[in-house]
Design an enzyme around this catalytic site. Structure first.
Site, PDB file in Angstrom:
ATOM      1  N   TYR A  27     -18.154  -8.625   0.890  1.00  0.00           N
ATOM      2  CA  TYR A  27     -19.445  -8.281   1.512  1.00  0.00           C
ATOM      3  C   TYR A  27     -19.610  -6.760   1.524  1.00  0.00           C
ATOM      4  O   TYR A  27     -20.599  -6.232   1.011  1.00  0.00           O
ATOM      5  CB  TYR A  27     -19.532  -8.829   2.952  1.00  0.00           C
ATOM      6  CG  TYR A  27     -20.567  -8.095   3.762  1.00  0.00           C
ATOM      7  CD1 TYR A  27     -20.189  -7.097   4.663  1.00  0.00           C
ATOM      8  CD2 TYR A  27     -21.919  -8.350   3.587  1.00  0.00           C
ATOM      9  CE1 TYR A  27     -21.133  -6.379   5.363  1.00  0.00           C
ATOM     10  CE2 TYR A  27     -22.871  -7.643   4.286  1.00  0.00           C
ATOM     11  CZ  TYR A  27     -22.477  -6.654   5.173  1.00  0.00           C
ATOM     12  OH  TYR A  27     -23.413  -5.930   5.855  1.00  0.00           O
ATOM     13  N   LYS A  50     -22.133  -4.056  -0.750  1.00  0.00           N
ATOM     14  CA  LYS A  50     -23.031  -3.025  -0.199  1.00  0.00           C
ATOM     15  C   LYS A  50     -22.753  -1.678  -0.885  1.00  0.00           C
ATOM     16  O   LYS A  50     -23.657  -0.944  -1.239  1.00  0.00           O
ATOM     17  CB  LYS A  50     -22.840  -2.888   1.315  1.00  0.00           C
ATOM     18  CG  LYS A  50     -23.339  -4.071   2.132  1.00  0.00           C
ATOM     19  CD  LYS A  50     -24.851  -4.223   2.050  1.00  0.00           C
ATOM     20  CE  LYS A  50     -25.358  -5.307   2.969  1.00  0.00           C
ATOM     21  NZ  LYS A  50     -26.810  -5.521   2.856  1.00  0.00           N
ATOM     22  N   SER A  86     -24.495  -0.704   5.251  1.00  0.00           N
ATOM     23  CA  SER A  86     -23.591  -1.017   6.367  1.00  0.00           C
ATOM     24  C   SER A  86     -22.520   0.045   6.505  1.00  0.00           C
ATOM     25  O   SER A  86     -22.078   0.622   5.510  1.00  0.00           O
ATOM     26  CB  SER A  86     -22.916  -2.378   6.105  1.00  0.00           C
ATOM     27  OG  SER A  86     -21.839  -2.586   7.000  1.00  0.00           O
ATOM     28  N   PHE A 109     -24.324   0.238  12.078  1.00  0.00           N
ATOM     29  CA  PHE A 109     -23.027   0.041  12.702  1.00  0.00           C
ATOM     30  C   PHE A 109     -23.003  -1.385  13.241  1.00  0.00           C
ATOM     31  O   PHE A 109     -23.206  -2.318  12.435  1.00  0.00           O
ATOM     32  CB  PHE A 109     -22.771   1.193  13.685  1.00  0.00           C
ATOM     33  CG  PHE A 109     -22.291   2.387  12.882  1.00  0.00           C
ATOM     34  CD1 PHE A 109     -23.174   3.082  12.062  1.00  0.00           C
ATOM     35  CD2 PHE A 109     -20.946   2.752  12.872  1.00  0.00           C
ATOM     36  CE1 PHE A 109     -22.722   4.132  11.266  1.00  0.00           C
ATOM     37  CE2 PHE A 109     -20.500   3.805  12.081  1.00  0.00           C
ATOM     38  CZ  PHE A 109     -21.382   4.493  11.273  1.00  0.00           C
TER      39      PHE A 109
HETATM   40  C1  WQD Z   1     -16.009  -6.203  16.628  1.00  0.00           C
HETATM   41  C2  WQD Z   1     -14.729  -6.046  17.433  1.00  0.00           C
HETATM   42  C3  WQD Z   1     -12.889  -7.301  16.547  1.00  0.00           C
HETATM   43  C4  WQD Z   1     -14.651 -11.249  17.402  1.00  0.00           C
HETATM   44  C5  WQD Z   1     -18.694  -6.714  11.324  1.00  0.00           C
HETATM   45  C6  WQD Z   1     -18.861  -6.513   9.868  1.00  0.00           C
HETATM   46  C7  WQD Z   1     -19.780  -5.351   9.616  1.00  0.00           C
HETATM   47  C8  WQD Z   1     -21.075  -5.512  10.377  1.00  0.00           C
HETATM   48  C9  WQD Z   1     -20.822  -5.781  11.851  1.00  0.00           C
HETATM   49  C10 WQD Z   1     -22.749  -6.251   8.834  1.00  0.00           C
HETATM   50  C11 WQD Z   1     -13.495  -5.916  16.554  1.00  0.00           C
HETATM   51  C12 WQD Z   1     -13.281  -7.815  17.924  1.00  0.00           C
HETATM   52  C13 WQD Z   1     -14.439  -9.882  17.274  1.00  0.00           C
HETATM   53  C14 WQD Z   1     -13.843 -12.001  18.288  1.00  0.00           C
HETATM   54  C15 WQD Z   1     -12.670  -9.997  18.890  1.00  0.00           C
HETATM   55  N1  WQD Z   1     -21.845  -6.546   9.817  1.00  0.00           N
HETATM   56  N2  WQD Z   1     -13.471  -9.277  18.009  1.00  0.00           N
HETATM   57  N3  WQD Z   1     -12.879 -11.344  18.997  1.00  0.00           N
HETATM   58  O1  WQD Z   1     -15.772  -6.495  12.407  1.00  0.00           O
HETATM   59  O2  WQD Z   1     -16.733  -4.438  13.603  1.00  0.00           O
HETATM   60  O3  WQD Z   1     -18.082  -5.584  11.877  1.00  0.00           O
HETATM   61  O4  WQD Z   1     -19.945  -6.911  11.929  1.00  0.00           O
HETATM   62  O5  WQD Z   1     -23.005  -5.175   8.341  1.00  0.00           O
HETATM   63  O6  WQD Z   1     -20.036  -5.321   8.246  1.00  0.00           O
HETATM   64  O7  WQD Z   1     -17.595  -6.206   9.333  1.00  0.00           O
HETATM   65  O8  WQD Z   1     -17.696  -6.714  14.058  1.00  0.00           O
HETATM   66  O9  WQD Z   1     -18.133  -8.227  15.922  1.00  0.00           O
HETATM   67  O10 WQD Z   1     -16.583  -9.019  14.073  1.00  0.00           O
HETATM   68  O11 WQD Z   1     -15.806  -7.254  15.674  1.00  0.00           O
HETATM   69  O12 WQD Z   1     -11.788  -9.439  19.553  1.00  0.00           O
HETATM   70  O13 WQD Z   1     -13.989 -13.262  18.443  1.00  0.00           O
HETATM   71  O14 WQD Z   1     -14.533  -7.224  18.202  1.00  0.00           O
HETATM   72  O15 WQD Z   1     -11.477  -7.269  16.412  1.00  0.00           O
HETATM   73  O16 WQD Z   1     -12.614  -4.999  17.197  1.00  0.00           O
HETATM   74  P1  WQD Z   1     -16.937  -5.776  12.989  1.00  0.00           P
HETATM   75  P2  WQD Z   1     -17.080  -7.901  14.935  1.00  0.00           P
END
Ligand code: WQD
Length: 335
Positions: A149, A153, A124, A178
């Site tokens: 998590y 990894k 990841s 990503f």
């Molecule tokens: C994306 C953007 C939030 C939810 C995670 C894991 C990573 C990978 C992918 C496995 C951010 C914003 C989110 C919401 C929001 N998983 N957001 N409101 O945090 O980049 O990555 O998922 O490998 O390991 O950490 O993904 O989709 O949670 O957030 O505004 O209800 O959306 O702040 O900017 P993230 P995400």
């Protein structure tokens, strides 16, 4: 070539199994159904018209692994099985470290015992922590992970490096994902998170479908073009195809190699909301709330090494990701 896919009924795993079967690989899946359901077996068979082996087992279970490797001549393993919810990992670190690390150690032990020397590991972009530079290249510093998590990894990547040193014929490719989103165009498989979604895309589709009332956007005061978080969203089918490219090339390389699987393009939260509304003709009500602890402003890849070494690059754009995400949830809710 016979491939064992651990976690093969999960979100990324099931999409990869579809691509493997379409490419005439023989596939065996092991999945304990912790974050998937048995109905995905038939959906994969419907999409591909192909059969595959399935064991409802836990990858931590050495006896189960022994049975699988004894009953099947496995040539390569794609290892998806693992817990992956960032928030849950903070609350349950022992469960996360034990499951993600022990399952990988047991898998490697059985692979080597049975002469199966090709492993593709589901890593990841989280291993980069708060990236030292953008776009992120594979030689960027890793570490500074902010949750068990992501740290699991990182620890697994280090373990695999040590295993490769001790077993020079053991080939490993770690694919650093990503932000995978989207679904197979059939709408039969997709991301079905348990409970209230933590990730952005599953939340957007549930607001659009009326299941949830409003999207909370976690902060609009980041140092980004519109103030909301920027990420590298990649279509899950592109991600799946990246595994097949890694499989084709893995025996050409010695040792362990790392590849970013991203599009190289960063989109903000508001970019996604607007694209989703435009592509699907629906409104996604939202409100700006405070930042989510642990979030970083921007994270997006330089995927050129995967293009150079694996002859892989993402083909789908944002519109397809928005279309396919919604198509899946509409079909899923209709079932
Ligand atoms: C994306 C953007 C939030 C939810 C995670 C894991 C990573 C990978 C992918 C496995 C951010 C914003 C989110 C919401 C929001 N998983 N957001 N409101 O945090 O980049 O990555 O998922 O490998 O390991 O950490 O993904 O989709 O949670 O957030 O505004 O209800 O959306 O702040 O900017 P993230 P995400």
């Amino acid at each position: 070539m016979k491939v064992l896919v651990t976690g093969g009924l999960g979100y990324i795993g099931s999409h990869t199994v579809v691509e493997l079967l379409n490419d005439n690989y023989e596939v065996v899946v092991i999945d304990n159904l912790y974050n998937s359901n048995i109905g995905v077996v038939d959906k994969i068979k419907t999409i591909t018209g192909k059969e595959f082996g399935f064991y409802q087992e836990d990858v931590c279970n050495l006896e189960a692994l022994e049975k699988i490797f004894s009953e099947n001549k496995i040539d390569a393993v794609i290892h998806f099985a693992g817990y992956k919810a960032v928030g849950e990992s903070v609350k349950k670190p022992i469960m996360y470290y034990e499951n993600n690390i022990v399952s990988t150690l047991h898998l490697c032990q059985k692979m080597i015992e049975h002469g199966c020397m090709n492993l593709i590991f589901s890593s990841s972009a989280t291993v980069y922590g708060d990236p030292e530079r953008l776009p992120i290249t594979e030689d960027c510093r890793v570490g500074g992970t902010t949750n068990p998590y992501g740290t699991s990894k990182l620890m697994i990547e280090q373990m695999l490096k040590d295993i490769v040193v001790a077993n020079p014929d053991f080939h490993v490719i770690a694919l650093r994902y990503f932000n995978p989103i989207g679904a197979h165009t059939s709408g039969l498989i997709g991301e079905v998170p348990n409970g209230i979604p933590n990730n952005l895309m599953p939340y957007i589709v549930r607001v659009a479908s009326g299941e949830l009332e409003i999207l909370s956007i976690f902060g609009d005061d980041y140092d980004t073009p519109d103030g909301t978080g920027v990420r590298d969203y990649i279509h899950v089918v592109d991600l799946a195809k990246g595994h097949l490219k890694a499989l084709e090339k893995i025996t050409n390389f010695n040792g362990m190699h790392f590849y970013n699987l991203g599009t190289g393009v960063g989109y903000s939260v508001l970019d996604l909301v607007k694209a989703f509304e435009r592509v699907n003709g629906v409104k996604v009500p939202y409100k700006i709330v405070e930042r989510r602890p642990g979030d970083i402003a921007s994270c997006y890849s330089d995927p050129s090494l995967a293009y150079k070494d694996l002859d892989w690059k993402a083909e789908y754009g944002l519109d397809e990701m928005m279309r396919d995400s919604y198509n899946f949830i509409l079909k899923y809710n209709d079932k």
